[in-house]
Design a protein around this motif. Structure first.
Motif, PDB file in Angstrom:
ATOM      1  N   ARG A  75       0.848  -1.197   0.000  1.00 57.50           N
ATOM      2  CA  ARG A  75       0.000   0.000   0.000  1.00 57.50           C
ATOM      3  C   ARG A  75       0.880   1.241   0.000  1.00 57.50           C
ATOM      4  N   ASP A  76       0.430   2.248  -0.746  1.00 58.85           N
ATOM      5  CA  ASP A  76       1.127   3.530  -0.698  1.00 58.85           C
ATOM      6  C   ASP A  76       0.588   4.359   0.462  1.00 58.85           C
ATOM      7  N   GLU A  77       1.088   5.594   0.595  1.00 61.92           N
ATOM      8  CA  GLU A  77       0.669   6.453   1.709  1.00 61.92           C
ATOM      9  C   GLU A  77      -0.829   6.719   1.703  1.00 61.92           C
TER      10      GLU A  77
END
Length: 154
Positions: A75-77
């Motif tokens: 997952r990204d930010e």
């Protein structure tokens, strides 16, 4: 046609090889979805993933959770899912249309430079199957190339 890299090292990747066969199939399909998404490498919303995988949304959530738990999705930010190590393994240069466009622009520049900077003797321009339009300073396909010599098919 869009494509992405799948390395042969996956054959020896324990995270991948320990997947249940149906999860392995979903993983490959998720890679395809990520590659085909508007923002290449980022998975679309779960509803879109579910539709593409032909699953109910609840089942798609489970599949994505299994892949994330296996370390195959990150997952990204912002919380968006993407395949693990996507940016390292999938280069922007892999996008064929971009690469072809750069190649065609380079060839146009080269032809323009030849037309502006080089005067070809008629004998050599025909050997290249080209003629020089002296008014417009452009290279054109030869109207009467030497017998038996052709680069272009009719």
């Amino acid at each position: 046609m869009k494509w992405f890299r799948l390395y042969t090292a996956v054959l020896h990747d324990s995270k991948v090889q320990r997947l249940h066969p149906s999860t392995f199939k979903h993983w490959i399909n998720v890679l395809c979805i990520a590659n085909g998404n508007q923002e290449r490498g980022i998975l679309p919303p779960v509803g879109d993933v579910a539709f593409t995988l032909r699953l109910k949304p609840a089942e798609a959530v489970k599949v994505l959770a299994r892949l994330e738990q296996a370390g195959l999705l990150d997952r990204d930010e912002g919380g968006r899912l993407f395949p693990h190590n996507w940016t390292e393994r999938q280069r922007d240069s892999d996008v064929v249309s971009t690469r072809v466009q750069r190649y065609r622009e380079k060839k146009k520049r080269e032809i323009k430079e030849v037309g502006e900077n080089v005067t070809l003797h008629p004998r050599f321009s025909n050997a290249l199957d080209l003629e020089v339009d002296t008014d417009d300073k452009k290279l054109l396909p030869a109207k009467n190339p030497p017998a038996g010599f052709r680069l272009f098919s009719d």
